[in-house]
Structure formats: C-alpha cells, structure tokens
Design an enzyme around this catalytic site. Structure first.
Site, short mmCIF file in Angstrom:
data_model
loop_
_atom_site.label_atom_id
_atom_site.label_comp_id
_atom_site.label_asym_id
_atom_site.label_seq_id
_atom_site.Cartn_x
_atom_site.Cartn_y
_atom_site.Cartn_z
N GLN A 1 21.91 50.94 -22.32
CA GLN A 1 21.27 50.93 -21.00
C GLN A 1 21.92 49.85 -20.13
OE1 GLN A 1 16.68 51.36 -21.40
NE2 GLN A 1 17.37 50.46 -23.32
N VAL B 1 24.53 47.57 -18.04
CA VAL B 1 25.61 47.87 -17.08
C VAL B 1 26.67 46.77 -17.12
CG1 VAL B 1 24.09 49.20 -15.58
CG2 VAL B 1 24.33 46.74 -15.19
N ASP B 2 26.54 45.83 -18.10
CA ASP B 2 27.38 44.63 -18.09
C ASP B 2 28.75 44.82 -18.73
OD1 ASP B 2 25.20 43.20 -20.64
OD2 ASP B 2 26.94 44.50 -20.90
N HIS C 1 23.36 53.92 -17.78
CA HIS C 1 22.97 53.47 -16.44
C HIS C 1 24.16 52.99 -15.62
CE1 HIS C 1 18.73 52.65 -18.25
NE2 HIS C 1 18.93 53.92 -18.00
N CYS D 1 31.79 55.01 -3.32
CA CYS D 1 31.71 55.15 -1.87
C CYS D 1 30.46 55.97 -1.52
CB CYS D 1 32.96 55.86 -1.33
SG CYS D 1 32.84 56.25 0.42
N GLY E 1 17.24 45.25 -28.72
CA GLY E 1 17.09 44.50 -27.48
C GLY E 1 16.63 45.30 -26.29
N THR E 2 15.70 46.25 -26.52
CA THR E 2 15.14 46.97 -25.39
C THR E 2 13.63 46.95 -25.44
OG1 THR E 2 15.09 49.08 -24.18
CG2 THR E 2 15.32 49.23 -26.57
N SER E 3 13.02 46.83 -24.27
CA SER E 3 11.55 46.78 -24.20
C SER E 3 10.98 48.18 -24.27
CB SER E 3 11.12 46.11 -22.89
OG SER E 3 11.63 46.84 -21.79
N ASN F 1 14.45 43.23 -32.52
CA ASN F 1 13.85 42.65 -31.33
C ASN F 1 12.89 41.55 -31.77
OD1 ASN F 1 12.39 42.16 -28.93
ND2 ASN F 1 12.84 44.24 -28.20
C1 BV8 Z 1 15.02 59.18 -13.83
C2 BV8 Z 1 20.53 50.05 -13.90
C3 BV8 Z 1 14.56 61.28 -13.11
C4 BV8 Z 1 20.58 49.24 -12.68
C5 BV8 Z 1 18.26 50.53 -14.65
C6 BV8 Z 1 7.03 56.11 -12.34
C7 BV8 Z 1 7.56 55.90 -11.09
C8 BV8 Z 1 8.93 56.02 -10.83
C9 BV8 Z 1 9.80 56.35 -11.85
C10 BV8 Z 1 9.25 56.53 -13.09
C11 BV8 Z 1 7.90 56.44 -13.36
N1 BV8 Z 1 7.72 56.68 -14.67
C12 BV8 Z 1 8.91 56.92 -15.26
C13 BV8 Z 1 9.82 56.87 -14.29
C14 BV8 Z 1 11.20 57.08 -14.47
C15 BV8 Z 1 11.94 55.74 -14.37
C16 BV8 Z 1 11.33 54.75 -15.33
O1 BV8 Z 1 11.55 54.84 -16.53
N2 BV8 Z 1 10.56 53.77 -14.82
C17 BV8 Z 1 9.91 52.82 -15.70
C18 BV8 Z 1 10.09 51.40 -15.17
C19 BV8 Z 1 8.44 53.20 -15.82
N3 BV8 Z 1 13.27 56.08 -14.76
C20 BV8 Z 1 14.14 56.45 -13.83
O2 BV8 Z 1 13.93 56.43 -12.63
C21 BV8 Z 1 15.47 56.94 -14.40
N4 BV8 Z 1 15.82 58.14 -13.72
O3 BV8 Z 1 14.04 59.24 -14.51
O4 BV8 Z 1 15.42 60.17 -13.05
C22 BV8 Z 1 14.86 62.15 -12.00
C23 BV8 Z 1 14.44 63.46 -12.11
C24 BV8 Z 1 14.71 64.30 -11.10
C25 BV8 Z 1 15.38 63.86 -9.96
C26 BV8 Z 1 15.80 62.53 -9.86
C27 BV8 Z 1 15.53 61.67 -10.89
C28 BV8 Z 1 16.56 55.91 -14.13
C29 BV8 Z 1 16.27 54.66 -14.93
C30 BV8 Z 1 17.46 53.71 -14.80
C31 BV8 Z 1 17.08 52.54 -13.96
N5 BV8 Z 1 18.20 51.60 -13.94
N6 BV8 Z 1 19.32 49.73 -14.63
C32 BV8 Z 1 20.73 47.78 -12.99
O5 BV8 Z 1 20.86 47.36 -14.15
O6 BV8 Z 1 20.74 47.03 -12.01
S1 BV8 Z 1 16.99 50.16 -15.68
C33 BV8 Z 1 17.10 48.58 -16.29
O7 BV8 Z 1 16.08 48.53 -17.28
C34 BV8 Z 1 18.37 48.22 -17.06
O8 BV8 Z 1 19.28 49.29 -17.23
C35 BV8 Z 1 17.83 47.83 -18.41
O9 BV8 Z 1 18.73 47.97 -19.42
C36 BV8 Z 1 16.73 48.80 -18.49
C37 BV8 Z 1 15.76 48.71 -19.58
O10 BV8 Z 1 15.39 47.36 -19.73
P1 BV8 Z 1 15.77 46.72 -21.14
O11 BV8 Z 1 17.23 46.92 -21.36
O12 BV8 Z 1 14.86 47.23 -22.18
O13 BV8 Z 1 15.57 45.18 -20.85
P2 BV8 Z 1 14.18 44.39 -20.82
O14 BV8 Z 1 14.44 43.10 -20.15
O15 BV8 Z 1 13.10 45.30 -20.33
O16 BV8 Z 1 13.87 44.12 -22.37
C38 BV8 Z 1 14.70 43.24 -23.09
C39 BV8 Z 1 14.23 43.28 -24.52
O17 BV8 Z 1 15.13 42.50 -25.30
C40 BV8 Z 1 12.84 42.70 -24.72
O18 BV8 Z 1 12.08 43.58 -25.53
C41 BV8 Z 1 13.11 41.38 -25.48
O19 BV8 Z 1 12.08 41.10 -26.41
C42 BV8 Z 1 14.38 41.69 -26.19
N7 BV8 Z 1 15.23 40.53 -26.48
C43 BV8 Z 1 15.31 39.35 -25.79
N8 BV8 Z 1 16.24 38.57 -26.39
C44 BV8 Z 1 16.74 39.27 -27.46
C45 BV8 Z 1 16.09 40.52 -27.51
N9 BV8 Z 1 16.38 41.44 -28.44
C46 BV8 Z 1 17.30 41.12 -29.37
N10 BV8 Z 1 17.97 39.94 -29.38
C47 BV8 Z 1 17.71 38.99 -28.45
N11 BV8 Z 1 18.36 37.82 -28.48
#
Ligand code: BV8
Length: 250
Positions: free
Chosen positions: A107, A109-110, A125, A133, A192-194, A216
């Site tokens: 997931q 983008v880095d 992602h 563009c 490493g994903t929530s 995690n």
């Molecule tokens: C889509 C790119 C359909 C940009 C990202 C309600 C309203 C609106 C939308 C939705 C909704 N319900 C569901 C949706 C769909 C939505 C969604 O899922 N929303 C969520 C928030 C509810 N999804 C979308 O919109 C997707 N598209 O569904 O399209 C569609 C259908 C028809 C027509 C059009 C569209 C697109 C989703 C992509 C969004 N873009 N990023 C950018 O990066 O700037 S998401 C962003 O979150 C990142 O990509 C990131 O990777 C991703 C997930 O987060 P995590 O990677 O899990 O990171 P997080 O910080 O959350 O967790 C870190 C974890 O690591 C923690 O658990 C922590 O404990 C752990 N950790 C910490 N340290 C360590 C560790 N683990 C191991 N070792 C360590 N040392």
C-alpha cells in the site's frame, strides 16, 4: 513478542510454505523514519485524510496538497530501506532459486521495497516519486525537489502525484493480480498495516488454502483473521521469519 515470534517460526517449520505473498503498509517503513498514517504522530494526525489525499482537496488547494507531498518526498528521499524491506527482498530471491514464488503487494507509495531490491512488487496505491499530467494523463518519474509548487507539466497543466487518492480506483489489474497471488499462497505475511483501507485490507480474506501471519506491534482488524500475530516490529520479525522459511525449504 518473543512467544508470538516463536509460534510463527514453529508454524513455518511445520508447514514449509513455498508460495508466499506479503501485504505491507506504512508500518514496514516506520523503522526507516517514514511516518505512518495512523500511529501517534502519524501523517494523518495533523491532517484529516479528506483534507489532503482526495481529488477534491487537490482541486480546491493544489498548493497545500503538494506542500504535504513534497514534505513527505523529502523525508522518503533521505530514508533507507530497513531490515524488514531487505528480508522480503532476500525472501523473493530465495524462493525464486528454490522453485517457490513470492509476490509483494504494498500500500506504500515510498518505493522503499524496490530500493531494497524487491522486483515483483504490486504498488496498489502508486508511487510518490511519479507524477501525472492532469490534462494528458502522461506519467513520469520526477524524484527531484520541486521548488515551485504546484509543479506544471510542459503542456502547462498541473502535475499531480501519481498516487491513488480516496475515492479513486486502484491501478488497472492491481487488485486482481493481488487477489490471485493471495488465493494461491500457502502463506500471506501481513506487515505493518492497520487494515482500515480498502480494497487492500480485503485481500486477507482472499486466502483459499494458506494462512495469514500478521507482523504488527498492535492489534488490528486483521488480527482476528490471521492464523498468528507476531507482536513485533517488522525489522525485528521479518529477518527471523525469512530465516525460518529458508530452513524449512531444506
Ligand atoms: C476505492 C495513497 C472505489 C496516497 C492511500 C467511506 C467513505 C469514503 C471511502 C470509503 C469509505 N469506506 C471505504 C471507502 C473506500 C476507501 C477507504 O478504504 N477508506 C477508509 C479510510 C475507510 N478506499 C478508497 O477510496 C480506495 N479506492 O475504494 O475506490 C471506487 C469505486 C468506484 C469508483 C471510484 C472508486 C483508495 C484507497 C487508497 C487511498 N490512498 N494512500 C498517499 O499515500 O498519500 S491510503 C493510505 O493508507 C496509504 O496508502 C497507507 O498505506 C494506507 C493504509 O494505511 P496503513 O499502511 O495501514 O498505515 P497506518 O498508519 O494506518 O497503519 C500502520 C500500521 O503499522 C499500524 O497498525 C501500526 O501498528 C503498524 N506499525 C507501526 N510501526 C511498525 C508497525 N508494524 C510493523 N513494524 C513496525 N515497526
């Protein structure tokens, strides 16, 4: 931590997985100094996702969105892949040599997995160092620091980061290829994903015959779906799990 790690190692020694997939999130890059999204002090903590990672936010204030991305690009430029990234890259090489298979689904983008040497990477992602563009849709690698924000294409239109924002479709084929890799896997490492962003998080339920092992430090919605959860940082756990997989291949 130790107990959960030993349990995972025992599972690997008993099951000899050789078709493996990994789904990674921001946590695997945390130990490279890249802020996560939802941890305390994470990227989203100071901003709401709706403010920045959506097409509407970009249309409303492209300069603000670009300032956030250029800030992140700066951090990532200085980051180096950690032992977690490197362990997955060496696992891919090992499995190719031993007639196994490895698919890395991220997931993030880095770009740190590719910098660590991973080849078969599905970037669900997009990539923060690629731009697109907004008029012609053409993509290009642009890793330099943009002085003037928002940057413009040679055609005069705005450039945007070539990443998938909320409400946007994932790259064509990305989720299908990922689902196929998970369905065929003996083992899915979920690192490493929530587990809150879809459709990425839904991949865990695509397992057909294999097991999921989560890495995690925290519990997540994935924890109850996984066979085992290793409560350890990725840079600690993944080298140990990769070594166990190598031993189990004989
Ligand atoms: C889509 C790119 C359909 C940009 C990202 C309600 C309203 C609106 C939308 C939705 C909704 N319900 C569901 C949706 C769909 C939505 C969604 O899922 N929303 C969520 C928030 C509810 N999804 C979308 O919109 C997707 N598209 O569904 O399209 C569609 C259908 C028809 C027509 C059009 C569209 C697109 C989703 C992509 C969004 N873009 N990023 C950018 O990066 O700037 S998401 C962003 O979150 C990142 O990509 C990131 O990777 C991703 C997930 O987060 P995590 O990677 O899990 O990171 P997080 O910080 O959350 O967790 C870190 C974890 O690591 C923690 O658990 C922590 O404990 C752990 N950790 C910490 N340290 C360590 C560790 N683990 C191991 N070792 C360590 N040392």
């Amino acid at each position: 931590m130790q107990e959960s790690l030993e349990r995972a190692i025992r599972w690997i020694e008993q099951n000899h997985p050789r078709t493996i997939a990994a789904l990674t999130g921001a946590g695997i890059s945390a130990e490279s100094g890249v802020p996560t999204f939802r941890d305390a002090g994470g990227l989203w903590e100071n901003y709401r996702a709706e403010e920045l990672a959506t097409p509407e936010a970009f249309a409303r204030d492209p300069k603000l969105v670009w300032r956030w991305y250029e800030w992140r690009r700066g951090i990532i430029r200085d980051a180096i892949p950690n032992d977690g990234h490197l362990a997955l890259a060496s696992l891919e090489e090992l499995l190719a040599e031993r007639g196994g298979a490895f698919t890395l689904i991220t997931q993030n983008v880095d770009g740190l997995h590719r910098r660590a040497g991973s080849r078969n990477v599905i970037e669900l992602h997009g990539n923060i160092f690629r731009v697109r563009c907004t008029r012609e849709g053409t993509r290009e690698e642009r890793a330099e620091t943009f002085e003037a924000l928002p940057p413009a294409c040679s055609c005069g239109a705005l450039l945007r980061p070539d990443v998938v924002w909320f409400g946007e479709m994932l790259p064509p084929g990305a989720i299908e290829d990922s689902a196929a890799a998970v369905a065929g896997a003996d083992l899915l490492l979920v690192v490493g994903t929530s587990g809150v962003v879809h459709p990425a998080a839904g991949l865990v339920s695509m397992l057909r015959r294999g097991a999921a092992i989560e890495v995690n430090p925290q519990e997540t919605p994935i924890t109850r779906l996984a066979q085992l959860s290793v409560h350890a940082p990725a840079a600690v756990a993944l080298p140990r799990l990769a070594a166990a997989i190598e031993r189990s291949l004989g």
